[in-house]
Scaffold this motif. Structure first.
Motif, PDB file in Angstrom:
ATOM      1  N   ASP A   1      -5.101  -3.550   5.007  1.00 13.20           N
ATOM      2  CA  ASP A   1      -4.418  -2.266   4.822  1.00 13.20           C
ATOM      3  C   ASP A   1      -3.197  -2.379   3.908  1.00 13.20           C
ATOM      4  OD1 ASP A   1      -6.242  -0.975   6.442  1.00 13.20           O
ATOM      5  OD2 ASP A   1      -5.060  -1.304   8.264  1.00 13.20           O
TER       6      ASP A   1
ATOM      7  N   LYS B   1      -3.052  -0.600   0.607  1.00 13.41           N
ATOM      8  CA  LYS B   1      -2.767   0.836   0.541  1.00 13.41           C
ATOM      9  C   LYS B   1      -1.271   1.139   0.598  1.00 13.41           C
ATOM     10  CE  LYS B   1      -6.959   1.506   3.311  1.00 13.41           C
ATOM     11  NZ  LYS B   1      -7.479   2.003   4.616  1.00 13.41           N
TER      12      LYS B   1
ATOM     13  N   ARG C   1       2.297   1.567  -0.641  1.00  6.99           N
ATOM     14  CA  ARG C   1       2.985   1.802  -1.904  1.00  6.99           C
ATOM     15  C   ARG C   1       4.124   0.794  -2.064  1.00  6.99           C
ATOM     16  NH1 ARG C   1       5.819   7.533  -3.747  1.00  6.99           N
ATOM     17  NH2 ARG C   1       6.431   6.866  -5.842  1.00  6.99           N
TER      18      ARG C   1
END
Length: 390
Positions: A259, A262, A264
């Motif tokens: 994860d 993902k 930023r």
């Protein structure tokens, strides 16, 4: 004043320090680079007394800085003078685990003489001795070798002018009786504990809106993890992960390392590389922040509530008035957090409630908060007026 050639060997440095150890004071400055490193990269050290000055090349092959460091942190007879010396002291602390003592900072002294809160060195020199400095070498690459004559002359000027300025400042402080006003600030500047980068406290420098124990616990773990990574790689913290990314991860933790792709602010590579694995390990080991470590909310301070900001603003106004009357920088008298504490009802453990600070400002601050004085305007001038009791 005798200006020595660039010092590049231990024998010459030891002889210089032996002579300087007989002086009542030395002025010290450093040139360093830290844009691309966690620790400042020491590139040059300048030192002087009232008779001689030299620049020392810490990058010279075979040079030991021990004679100089011993003079700075072990010799208690010689006063060490800096200007805005916080980062210089950090460098000395990194090398020795100690800070120079006894210590005098001319930027702090300038506050007591009404010259402003953060007077720059060039402005101080021009104001005190009428010399306008050449700033041409200000943004030089100090790590590059060889250093040219202009760079060295520029650097040495930072300590030769200081050796002229210091006696003048000292004389003014004695005449105004303000020498003791500086004691607390010098102690704070020289406190070795303030130069320790403790990983478990790194989270306190990161802004996050949540006050949930689990979020702050993750932030603490992530802050410590990043600090270890930055120290080990000698890279700026932001080169590892930026503050806002850490805060986001603490608030919305990824369930798996995959994860991380993902998130930023992180490279997709973190989903499978070692540093991503270490980040996830830090998250998994995180515990909710204990009650005793939880930050105190402003709205939970006793006796305040929604009016706290207004009370603090009134105290800031009073501080400006009293600082102007005393011809001293407001920051030397009190800091914002102390004003907030006064507004919150705190009456112990604050520097502004004792000594000269109490006489100049503290007693009036208490009187204002407790309703015994008020602001008034007379002939266009803002004044404090005593409120008569019923």
């Amino acid at each position: 004043m005798k200006i020595h050639p660039l010092v590049t060997d231990t024998q010459t440095l030891a002889a210089l320090c032996d002579r300087l150890a007989r002086s009542p004071f030395v002025t010290v400055d450093t040139e360093f680079m830290r844009e691309n490193t966690y620790y400042p990269d020491l590139c040059l050290i300048q030192i002087a007394d009232d008779k001689e000055a030299a620049a020392i090349d810490p990058k010279a092959k075979g040079l030991s800085l021990k004679p100089l460091l011993d003079l700075l942190v072990e010799n208690r007879e010689v006063l060490k003078i800096f200007h805005a010396g916080g980062q210089d002291l950090e460098i000395v602390h990194n090398l020795t685990g100690k800070t120079p003592y006894p210590l005098f900072d001319t930027q702090v002294a300038a506050m007591a003489l009404g010259m402003g809160e953060q007077v720059g060195y060039s402005n101080l020199v021009e104001s005190m001795i009428g010399v306008k400095l050449d700033k041409g070498a200000r943004f030089t690459d100090w790590a590059r070798r060889p250093l040219d004559a202009r760079q060295i002359d520029y650097a040495i000027g930072d300590v030769t002018h200081l050796s002229t300025i210091f006696p003048k400042m000292l004389d003014k402080l004695r005449r105004t009786g303000r020498g003791e006003w500086l004691d607390t600030e010098m102690e704070r500047l020289g406190d070795a504990a303030s130069y320790l980068n403790i990983p478990d406290l790194a989270w306190t420098r990161i802004k996050v809106s949540s006050r949930k124990a689990d979020v702050l616990g993750r932030l603490k773990a992530l802050g410590a993890w990043r600090e270890h990574e930055a120290q080990g790689k000698n890279l700026p913290r932001g080169r590892i992960v930026k503050d806002e990314t850490l805060a986001d991860i603490a608030s919305h933790p990824p369930k798996t390392q995959a994860d991380l792709a993902k998130v930023r602010g992180l490279s997709p590579n973190w989903a499978g590389n070692d540093i991503g694995g270490r980040l996830m390990a830090a998250l998994e080991a995180a515990q909710p922040l204990p009650d005793e470590e939880m930050p105190v909310r402003d709205d939970r301070r006793p006796g305040l509530g929604k009016e706290s900001a207004l009370i603090a603003d009134l105290l800031k106004l009073l501080l400006k008035i009293r600082a102007r009357e005393a011809d001293v920088a407001p920051r030397l008298i009190a800091r914002s957090e102390e004003l907030e504490a006064i507004a919150a009802g705190v009456r112990t453990g604050l520097t502004l409630l004792s000594g000269w600070r109490y006489d100049v400002f503290g007693k009036d601050a208490i009187a204002l908060v407790e309703g015994r004085t008020a602001f008034s305007v007379r002939n266009g001038k803002l004044l404090m007026s005593e409120i008569s009791g019923e």
